[in-house]
Design a protein around this motif. Structure first.
Motif, PDB file in Angstrom:
ATOM      1  N   ARG A 279      22.907  19.205 -23.487  1.00  0.00           N
ATOM      2  CA  ARG A 279      21.664  19.338 -22.696  1.00  0.00           C
ATOM      3  C   ARG A 279      21.979  19.642 -21.237  1.00  0.00           C
ATOM      4  O   ARG A 279      21.220  20.344 -20.557  1.00  0.00           O
ATOM      5  CB  ARG A 279      20.843  18.052 -22.784  1.00  0.00           C
ATOM      6  N   GLN A 280      23.093  19.113 -20.740  1.00  0.00           N
ATOM      7  CA  GLN A 280      23.465  19.304 -19.343  1.00  0.00           C
ATOM      8  C   GLN A 280      24.229  20.593 -19.101  1.00  0.00           C
ATOM      9  O   GLN A 280      24.626  20.881 -17.990  1.00  0.00           O
ATOM     10  CB  GLN A 280      24.298  18.108 -18.867  1.00  0.00           C
ATOM     11  N   GLY A 281      24.430  21.360 -20.181  1.00  0.00           N
ATOM     12  CA  GLY A 281      25.050  22.671 -20.009  1.00  0.00           C
ATOM     13  C   GLY A 281      26.537  22.722 -20.216  1.00  0.00           C
ATOM     14  O   GLY A 281      27.187  23.710 -19.844  1.00  0.00           O
ATOM     15  N   ALA A 282      27.123  21.679 -20.794  1.00  0.00           N
ATOM     16  CA  ALA A 282      28.566  21.698 -21.058  1.00  0.00           C
ATOM     17  C   ALA A 282      28.899  22.874 -21.980  1.00  0.00           C
ATOM     18  O   ALA A 282      28.181  23.131 -22.949  1.00  0.00           O
ATOM     19  CB  ALA A 282      29.005  20.396 -21.709  1.00  0.00           C
ATOM     20  N   PRO A 283      29.967  23.611 -21.696  1.00  0.00           N
ATOM     21  CA  PRO A 283      30.335  24.740 -22.557  1.00  0.00           C
ATOM     22  C   PRO A 283      30.767  24.247 -23.931  1.00  0.00           C
ATOM     23  O   PRO A 283      31.685  23.434 -24.045  1.00  0.00           O
ATOM     24  CB  PRO A 283      31.495  25.393 -21.801  1.00  0.00           C
ATOM     25  N   ALA A 284      30.090  24.704 -24.965  1.00  0.00           N
ATOM     26  CA  ALA A 284      30.428  24.297 -26.333  1.00  0.00           C
ATOM     27  C   ALA A 284      29.946  25.381 -27.285  1.00  0.00           C
ATOM     28  O   ALA A 284      28.944  26.050 -27.030  1.00  0.00           O
ATOM     29  CB  ALA A 284      29.773  22.965 -26.671  1.00  0.00           C
ATOM     30  N   ASP A 285      30.669  25.545 -28.363  1.00  0.00           N
ATOM     31  CA  ASP A 285      30.296  26.530 -29.368  1.00  0.00           C
ATOM     32  C   ASP A 285      29.733  25.887 -30.627  1.00  0.00           C
ATOM     33  O   ASP A 285      28.945  26.498 -31.347  1.00  0.00           O
ATOM     34  CB  ASP A 285      31.533  27.359 -29.749  1.00  0.00           C
ATOM     35  N   LEU A 286      30.149  24.645 -30.896  1.00  0.00           N
ATOM     36  CA  LEU A 286      29.748  23.993 -32.139  1.00  0.00           C
ATOM     37  C   LEU A 286      29.550  22.508 -31.885  1.00  0.00           C
ATOM     38  O   LEU A 286      30.295  21.894 -31.120  1.00  0.00           O
ATOM     39  CB  LEU A 286      30.855  24.207 -33.184  1.00  0.00           C
ATOM     40  N   PHE A 287      28.541  21.926 -32.528  1.00  0.00           N
ATOM     41  CA  PHE A 287      28.260  20.496 -32.399  1.00  0.00           C
ATOM     42  C   PHE A 287      28.182  19.904 -33.794  1.00  0.00           C
ATOM     43  O   PHE A 287      27.431  20.381 -34.644  1.00  0.00           O
ATOM     44  CB  PHE A 287      26.944  20.285 -31.654  1.00  0.00           C
TER      45      PHE A 287
END
Length: 248
Positions: free
Chosen positions: A68-76
């Motif tokens: 939600r805070q914009g952390a770079p991520a491709d998969l959760f």
């Protein structure tokens, strides 16, 4: 004003070592390996399915907040559909897919100084040191669901620690710093020499379902899709079953 991104631990499975770095400072370059934010209970099994991803393991609620805070991520990968579905509703991830199930057990140290033989003993033992996860992560929510179904919510008064994820609970019990704690069944195997697992009554078991979703901001969609395919494919399912997970 853009919020500062929190520092988290990145696991580099190929080297079998955890390296603490800042996600904000290490966004994966285009064409690099996907950045995967995953529930702590998947720490051992995910690198066996895909060794080349850049993993960050933690409490699912905390990881969802980072997205939600914009952390770079491709998969959760979440230990509860709650967080993936909330992110999907907010347009932050693509449609989630269920890929695994789990169950809860009670663990005690091998020496078991409190003499815990069943979950009912938690109420009967005076001076018990119980360790549980906080109420904002899946294992903490599932623990409270178990205790509520058994009419034992009052034993939470004996909690001496509220951990940020399931690995915190496992560590405290394995080190003998607590007399008992609730964890996923799959968390027992790596510490089997240090703890004893006590099964819970079937009627107390919550529905534990894991979901995976590609983030809407992914810079490595093809690599993220490949990891999802591997997770849902024959080898991924074999690895999950081998680690003790169920397949939905």
């Amino acid at each position: 004003m853009k919020r500062a991104l929190p520092a988290v631990a990145i696991a580099v499975p190929a080297a079998c070592a955890a390296v603490s770095v800042s996600l904000a400072a290490t966004a994966a370059p285009a064409g690099g390996p996907p950045v995967v934010l995953a529930a702590a209970s998947l720490t051992e099994v995910l690198p066996r399915i895909e060794a080349n991803a850049r993993y960050s393991f933690g409490g699912s609620g905390q990881l969802a907040q980072q997205i939600r805070q914009g952390a770079p991520a491709d998969l959760f990968l979440s230990a509860s559909p709650r967080y993936t579905q909330e992110l999907f509703a907010a347009g932050l991830v693509r449609k989630p897919v269920a890929f695994a199930t789990n169950r809860l057990v009670l663990i005690v140290p091998k020496r078991n100084p409190a003499g815990i033989r069943s979950v009912g003993d938690l109420e009967r033992r005076r001076g018990l040191r119980l360790v549980v996860a906080g109420a904002k992560v899946p294992i903490g929510l599932y623990t409270r669901e178990v205790l509520e179904r058994l009419g034992l919510l009052r034993v939470l008064r004996k909690a001496v620690s509220l951990e940020p994820d399931v690995k915190g609970v496992v560590t405290k019990v394995a080190l003998g710093e607590a007399d008992a704690g609730f964890v996923y069944a799959t968390d027992v195997r790596p510490v089997a020499a240090k703890v004893v697992s006590i099964p819970l009554p079937r009627r107390a078991q919550p529905t534990v379902r894991y979901e995976v979703a590609i983030t809407s901001s992914s810079r490595h969609v093809a690599a993220a899709q490949d990891l999802v395919i591997a997770l849902l494919g024959p080898d991924g399912r074999r690895q999950l079953r081998s680690a003790g997970f169920g397949i939905p």
